[in-house]
Structures are given as structure tokens and as C-alpha cells.
Write a protein that holds these residues in place. Structure first.
Motif, PDB file in Angstrom:
ATOM      1  N   ASN B  78      34.663  43.518  27.904  1.00 29.78           N
ATOM      2  CA  ASN B  78      35.185  43.051  29.184  1.00 29.78           C
ATOM      3  C   ASN B  78      36.009  44.166  29.836  1.00 29.78           C
ATOM      4  OD1 ASN B  78      36.113  41.376  31.269  1.00 29.78           O
ATOM      5  ND2 ASN B  78      37.875  40.684  30.063  1.00 29.78           N
ATOM      6  N   GLU B  79      35.861  44.303  31.142  1.00 31.50           N
ATOM      7  CA  GLU B  79      36.684  45.265  31.861  1.00 31.50           C
ATOM      8  C   GLU B  79      37.625  44.497  32.781  1.00 31.50           C
ATOM      9  OE1 GLU B  79      34.921  49.413  32.327  1.00 31.50           O
ATOM     10  OE2 GLU B  79      35.055  48.653  34.377  1.00 31.50           O
ATOM     11  N   PHE B  80      38.916  44.809  32.721  1.00 26.77           N
ATOM     12  CA  PHE B  80      39.871  44.003  33.490  1.00 26.77           C
ATOM     13  C   PHE B  80      41.014  44.836  34.028  1.00 26.77           C
ATOM     14  CE2 PHE B  80      42.991  43.887  30.032  1.00 26.77           C
ATOM     15  CZ  PHE B  80      42.183  44.182  28.934  1.00 26.77           C
ATOM     16  N   GLU B  81      41.566  44.327  35.116  1.00 27.82           N
ATOM     17  CA  GLU B  81      42.679  45.008  35.774  1.00 27.82           C
ATOM     18  C   GLU B  81      43.998  44.596  35.122  1.00 27.82           C
ATOM     19  OE1 GLU B  81      44.254  44.657  40.134  1.00 27.82           O
ATOM     20  OE2 GLU B  81      42.122  45.224  40.187  1.00 27.82           O
ATOM     21  N   THR B  82      44.841  45.558  34.812  1.00 28.41           N
ATOM     22  CA  THR B  82      46.151  45.228  34.248  1.00 28.41           C
ATOM     23  C   THR B  82      47.107  46.396  34.414  1.00 28.41           C
ATOM     24  OG1 THR B  82      47.374  44.633  32.260  1.00 28.41           O
ATOM     25  CG2 THR B  82      45.446  45.981  31.915  1.00 28.41           C
ATOM     26  N   ASP B  83      48.391  46.086  34.527  1.00 26.71           N
ATOM     27  CA  ASP B  83      49.396  47.141  34.579  1.00 26.71           C
ATOM     28  C   ASP B  83      50.212  47.147  33.305  1.00 26.71           C
ATOM     29  OD1 ASP B  83      48.771  48.225  36.919  1.00 26.71           O
ATOM     30  OD2 ASP B  83      50.286  47.178  38.112  1.00 26.71           O
ATOM     31  N   ASP B  84      49.835  46.255  32.404  1.00 26.01           N
ATOM     32  CA  ASP B  84      50.600  46.056  31.192  1.00 26.01           C
ATOM     33  C   ASP B  84      50.055  46.967  30.094  1.00 26.01           C
ATOM     34  OD1 ASP B  84      51.970  45.115  29.072  1.00 26.01           O
ATOM     35  OD2 ASP B  84      51.253  43.039  29.211  1.00 26.01           O
ATOM     36  N   TYR B  85      50.942  47.742  29.488  1.00 20.53           N
ATOM     37  CA  TYR B  85      50.502  48.651  28.436  1.00 20.53           C
ATOM     38  C   TYR B  85      49.944  47.926  27.213  1.00 20.53           C
ATOM     39  CZ  TYR B  85      51.672  53.194  30.367  1.00 20.53           C
ATOM     40  OH  TYR B  85      51.671  54.345  31.116  1.00 20.53           O
ATOM     41  N   PHE B  86      50.274  46.647  27.057  1.00 23.58           N
ATOM     42  CA  PHE B  86      49.714  45.900  25.923  1.00 23.58           C
ATOM     43  C   PHE B  86      48.263  45.523  26.187  1.00 23.58           C
ATOM     44  CE2 PHE B  86      54.290  45.216  25.445  1.00 23.58           C
ATOM     45  CZ  PHE B  86      54.432  45.686  24.144  1.00 23.58           C
ATOM     46  N   LYS B  87      47.913  45.430  27.458  1.00 20.85           N
ATOM     47  CA  LYS B  87      46.543  45.202  27.924  1.00 20.85           C
ATOM     48  C   LYS B  87      45.714  44.230  27.058  1.00 20.85           C
ATOM     49  CE  LYS B  87      45.530  49.929  26.243  1.00 20.85           C
ATOM     50  NZ  LYS B  87      46.733  49.939  25.408  1.00 20.85           N
ATOM     51  N   VAL B  88      46.234  43.043  26.930  1.00 17.26           N
ATOM     52  CA  VAL B  88      45.520  42.014  26.172  1.00 17.26           C
ATOM     53  C   VAL B  88      44.298  41.553  26.973  1.00 17.26           C
ATOM     54  CG1 VAL B  88      45.709  39.733  25.094  1.00 17.26           C
ATOM     55  CG2 VAL B  88      47.694  41.261  25.163  1.00 17.26           C
ATOM     56  N   CYS B  89      43.155  41.527  26.317  1.00 17.40           N
ATOM     57  CA  CYS B  89      41.922  41.147  27.026  1.00 17.40           C
ATOM     58  C   CYS B  89      41.994  39.684  27.444  1.00 17.40           C
ATOM     59  CB  CYS B  89      40.720  41.377  26.118  1.00 17.40           C
ATOM     60  SG  CYS B  89      39.197  40.773  26.840  1.00 17.40           S
ATOM     61  N   PRO B  90      41.837  39.401  28.731  1.00 14.85           N
ATOM     62  CA  PRO B  90      41.935  38.002  29.183  1.00 14.85           C
ATOM     63  C   PRO B  90      40.746  37.156  28.703  1.00 14.85           C
ATOM     64  CG  PRO B  90      41.351  39.440  31.020  1.00 14.85           C
ATOM     65  CD  PRO B  90      41.582  40.337  29.840  1.00 14.85           C
ATOM     66  N   ALA B  91      39.651  37.804  28.299  1.00 13.35           N
ATOM     67  CA  ALA B  91      38.476  37.045  27.877  1.00 13.35           C
ATOM     68  C   ALA B  91      38.546  36.646  26.407  1.00 13.35           C
ATOM     69  CB  ALA B  91      37.207  37.857  28.145  1.00 13.35           C
ATOM     70  N   CYS B  92      38.999  37.578  25.547  1.00 15.15           N
ATOM     71  CA  CYS B  92      38.955  37.261  24.116  1.00 15.15           C
ATOM     72  C   CYS B  92      40.297  37.446  23.412  1.00 15.15           C
ATOM     73  CB  CYS B  92      37.878  38.091  23.420  1.00 15.15           C
ATOM     74  SG  CYS B  92      38.301  39.836  23.231  1.00 15.15           S
ATOM     75  N   ASN B  93      41.355  37.751  24.176  1.00 13.44           N
ATOM     76  CA  ASN B  93      42.710  37.910  23.627  1.00 13.44           C
ATOM     77  C   ASN B  93      42.891  39.107  22.697  1.00 13.44           C
ATOM     78  OD1 ASN B  93      44.250  35.976  24.914  1.00 13.44           O
ATOM     79  ND2 ASN B  93      43.442  34.352  23.580  1.00 13.44           N
ATOM     80  N   SER B  94      41.930  39.989  22.654  1.00 14.21           N
ATOM     81  CA  SER B  94      42.040  41.158  21.774  1.00 14.21           C
ATOM     82  C   SER B  94      43.005  42.176  22.379  1.00 14.21           C
ATOM     83  CB  SER B  94      40.652  41.785  21.604  1.00 14.21           C
ATOM     84  OG  SER B  94      40.784  43.068  21.028  1.00 14.21           O
ATOM     85  N   THR B  95      43.684  42.921  21.492  1.00 12.22           N
ATOM     86  CA  THR B  95      44.493  44.048  21.974  1.00 12.22           C
ATOM     87  C   THR B  95      43.797  45.368  21.662  1.00 12.22           C
ATOM     88  OG1 THR B  95      45.730  44.026  19.915  1.00 12.22           O
ATOM     89  CG2 THR B  95      46.744  42.896  21.791  1.00 12.22           C
ATOM     90  N   ASN B  96      42.586  45.254  21.153  1.00  8.45           N
ATOM     91  CA  ASN B  96      41.786  46.447  20.864  1.00  8.45           C
ATOM     92  C   ASN B  96      41.154  46.935  22.171  1.00  8.45           C
ATOM     93  OD1 ASN B  96      40.524  48.446  19.462  1.00  8.45           O
ATOM     94  ND2 ASN B  96      38.947  47.108  18.575  1.00  8.45           N
ATOM     95  N   THR B  97      42.027  47.383  23.064  1.00 10.21           N
ATOM     96  CA  THR B  97      41.603  47.688  24.430  1.00 10.21           C
ATOM     97  C   THR B  97      42.081  49.083  24.827  1.00 10.21           C
ATOM     98  OG1 THR B  97      43.613  46.610  25.152  1.00 10.21           O
ATOM     99  CG2 THR B  97      41.626  45.289  25.235  1.00 10.21           C
ATOM    100  N   PHE B  98      41.386  49.705  25.747  1.00  8.17           N
ATOM    101  CA  PHE B  98      41.742  51.061  26.169  1.00  8.17           C
ATOM    102  C   PHE B  98      41.735  51.169  27.687  1.00  8.17           C
ATOM    103  CE2 PHE B  98      40.155  51.261  21.915  1.00  8.17           C
ATOM    104  CZ  PHE B  98      40.992  52.178  21.302  1.00  8.17           C
ATOM    105  N   PHE B  99      42.675  51.946  28.189  1.00  9.61           N
ATOM    106  CA  PHE B  99      42.686  52.165  29.631  1.00  9.61           C
ATOM    107  C   PHE B  99      41.545  53.090  30.024  1.00  9.61           C
ATOM    108  CE2 PHE B  99      47.319  51.095  29.434  1.00  9.61           C
ATOM    109  CZ  PHE B  99      47.243  50.016  30.310  1.00  9.61           C
TER     110      PHE B  99
END
Lengths: 277, 115
Positions: B78-99
Motif C-alpha cells: 500500500n502507498e499512503f500519504e503521511t507526515d508521521d515518522y512512524f508511518k503506520v500502514c492504514p491498510a494493514c497496520n504494519s510499521t514495516n514501511t518506508f518513505f
């Protein structure tokens, strides 16, 4: 007054070794990567004679897509190449003021400089205090006083490195100005960026200052001897930092008691071995 | 406070490029500032007012394009807009995410007046 950092005419960036006279500072008024001409410079860009004709000139759109910090980044890459050629590893140490950067360096020099030669660039707004401490510990050092500047940049490191007359095959520690915000933006050409936090700070520091923790490769958790007396939860801190930077490594240590310092030295030794290959 | 040094970098770079094109004036300047660039919009705009004085950029129309940060989730793509450095995926709640976007600090273009 200079517009870049609000400093006065006498408030230059200075590069001094302990024992050097105050006035050996560089008179070139440069602000790191900017080397701007001052607004009060009398070489105005516009023509004072006004002899241009009044037929309107052509307008032209120039597509640049140029990074604003490209000058700093370019100079940082030059530094990186210079360090690599000399077989140096450069460690950019960043933290809030008071986390123990200088104490960690003092102890590292005392314990480990025989195995791994060290040299230090000290960045502070004012004073020679840190450089004097490092010199006492026994490593070549140069103090960069940034005046009102809040960070070191690649040009300062370039100049300081030249003035330091550094030996090849050693570790160059660059102790940045104590600030968790601005230094994160400025690449100095370092091999590794090491962020230091002490347990007397809050364990939510990584959440508060994510940019720095995101850009570092290693985090030293200092003053672990004080853990029984403070509310700092190491696991909470690590989990927060890891959710910001998945690759961040940690070493828990106390520069005061020496606990954990061996792990830090082997981290440096590994980097050094790798640099020689 | 590093915004002022950034403002001077902008003026220096834009002026150099304009000089290469034999321009005498910069009419427009377009900047791209990512929300993770570490630059505070208000502080930069304030610093720019000062930095452009007496330069080719004085009186130029400056547009600040603020770019929102975008993260990508490694678990569900999933690709999503966020300003939060924790960048939790809104679709699956994963924090395994990269800017993948948001660190821009660029001069996009300039419009100059040539002789």
C-alpha cells in the motif's frame, strides 16, 4: 551584521588547535557551503549606469531540479573521497547537548587510541573547552567554533580536516554541535552517523526528533550506570527508534564506568578493517 | 534557524544559474519542499524575504510547492500519504514501511529575463 546566521563582523567561524592564539582564525567570512556574498556588498548585480535599451528582453524558463543543499552534498562527497583515500573512517557524532559525546571520546582515546589512532574535530558555538579535554586525553584535535551557527557543514569539516594534519589510517571523530535538529540535514562526508542519547533524557526522544534518528546508523545509549535512578526504559526507547529507522543499531554503554565500551570499540575496529580492504 | 542558510543557498544557486543564461533578472522561482525535508515553511518564507534583498531574485514571484510525504508498505504494498515518522500502514497496520517521497528540497525551475 551577516544575514546568514545573524552573527556580527567579529563573530567568524574559527578553527583553532589548543594552545593556538585567538587571532589565528580564518578571516574569510564563509558560512559553510554557502560562501555567499553579503547583501551589503557593493558589487550590485544590476547595472548602475542604466544604459540598457528599453526593448523588453526575452524571458526564459530554466528547468533546474537542483537540490538546494547540492553544494554541501558535493563537498561532502569530496570529503568522503578524501577520507577513503587516506584510509580514514569518519564518525559524525550527533546528540543533544549534555549527552556525553566528549566524555565518550575522552574514554575512547584513553582506552583505545593505541590500537586505533584517533583525531577529533570538535564543533561548538563557543569555547575551546572540548578541544582542551580531547588534547588532554591525547588525540590531535581542532576546535571549530561556529559562532551562532547551529550545525557543522561539509565546508567546515573540509577546512578543519586540512588544518588538523591528519594521519592516514585512523578514525576521525567529528563531534557536531549539540543539536538534534539542524545537523541531520548536513552531510559531512562521514562514514557513519552516530546519534547519542543518555538515559537522563526521555525515552521518547526518538519520537520527538525523528529526523536525526532516521538518518543515523548507530545509536549509543550512554550513562547506563544511571538507569536504576531514572525512568528511562531502554526497550521502549529502542522500539520507538526502530519504528522510525528499521536498520538502527544500538550499543548501551557508560563512558563513566566503562561498561559496554568494548562493544563500541569493536564496532569501530570492524569499520576500520572494512575501510582498509 | 538553518532555514536562513538554506534561503541563502537558494539565492546563490538560482543566481548562478541565471547568470549562466546571461539573465539580468529572475522573474519566477519555483521551489519544492518536502514535508520531511526538515524545513519549516514559515521560517523559510521569512528567511527568503531577507535573503533575496539586493539579489537578482528581488521582486521575483516565488512559489513554494510543499510536497506531502508518501510511504510504502513492505507488507501489503500500500502507498499512503503521511507526515508521521512512524508511518503506520492504514491498510494493514504494519510499521514495516518506508518513505518514498517527502525529503525534497529542490529548486524546480526559474524564469529569467535575458538581455
Amino acid at each position: 551584521m551577516c544575514g546568514t546566521c545573524g552573527c556580527g563582523e567579529d563573530d567568524h567561524i574559527t578553527y583553532r588547535k589548543p594552545g593556538e592564539h585567538q587571532h589565528s582564525h580564518d578571516h574569510q567570512h564563509q558560512h559553510g557551503s554557502m560562501a555567499h556574498s553579503h547583501p551589503h556588498d557593493h558589487n550590485h548585480d544590476h547595472d548602475h549606469t542604466h544604459h540598457h535599451d528599453h526593448s523588453h528582453g526575452q524571458t526564459l524558463t530554466i528547468d533546474l531540479q537542483k537540490n538546494i543543499l547540492s553544494k554541501n552534498d558535493l563537498l561532502a562527497e569530496r570529503n568522503r573521497g578524501y577520507f577513503e583515500a587516506l584510509g580514514l573512517i569518519a564518525i559524525n557524532l550527533v546528540s543533544s547537548p549534555g549527552s556525553g559525546k566528549t566524555t565518550i571520546l575522552e574514554r575512547t582515546i584513553l582506552d583505545h587510541a593505541k590500537t586505533l589512532p584517533c583525531a577529533v574535530i570538535e564543533g561548538d558555538q563557543q569555547t575551546m573547552n572540548d578541544a582542551n579535554r580531547i588534547e588532554k586525553a591525547g588525540a590531535p584535535v581542532i576546535q571549530v567554533n561556529t559562532g551562532n551557527g547551529c550545525h557543522l557543514d561539509a565546508l567546515m569539516v573540509n577546512k578543519a580536516t586540512k588544518a588538523l594534519d591528519i594521519k592516514d589510517k585512523s578514525v576521525l571523530f567529528i563531534e557536531n554541535v549539540g543539536n538534534l535538529v539542524c545537523p541531520s540535514l548536513f552531510d559531512l562526508g562521514e562514514t557513519k552517523r552516530v546519534v547519542i542519547i543518555s538515559v537522563t533524557e526521555g525515552d521518547d526522544k526518538a519520537a520527538k526528533y525523528p529526523t536525526m534518528f532516521e538518518s543515523a546508523q548507530l545509536c549509543l545509549i550512554n550513562k547506563t550506570d544511571l538507569l536504576p535512578y531514572v525512568d528511562f526504559d531502554v526497550e521502549t526507547f529502542k522500539n520507538t527508534a526502530l519504528s522510525i529507522n528499521h536498520q538502527l543499531q544500538f550499543i548501551e554503554l557508560s563512558a563513566k564506568t566503562g561498561e559496554g565500551m568494548e562493544q563500541w570499540y569493536s564496532y569501530l575496529d570492524d569499520l576500520y578493517k572494512h575501510a582498509k580492504e | 534557524m538553518h532555514e536562513l542558510s538554506i534561503a541563502f543557498n537558494i539565492v546563490e544557486l538560482a543566481t548562478e544559474e541565471a547568470a549562466k543564461a546571461d539573465a539580468r533578472k529572475i522573474l519566477k522561482l519555483q521551489l519544492e519542499i518536502g514535508s520531511l525535508s526538515g524545513v519549516l515553511p514559515d521560517a523559510l518564507e521569512f528567511a527568503m524575504e531577507e535573503a533575496i534583498k539586493g539579489s537578482m531574485l528581488e521582486n521575483a514571484a516565488i512559489s513554494y510547492n510543499y510536497i506531502p510525504a508518501i510511504a510504502n508498505c513492505s507488507d501489503c504494498c500500500n502507498e499512503f500519504e503521511t507526515d508521521d515518522y512512524f508511518k503506520v500502514c492504514p491498510a494493514c497496520n504494519s510499521t514495516n514501511t518506508f518513505f518514498v517521497r517527502g525529503k525534497e528540497l529542490n529548486i524546480k525551475s526559474i524564469e529569467v529575463l535575458q538581455d
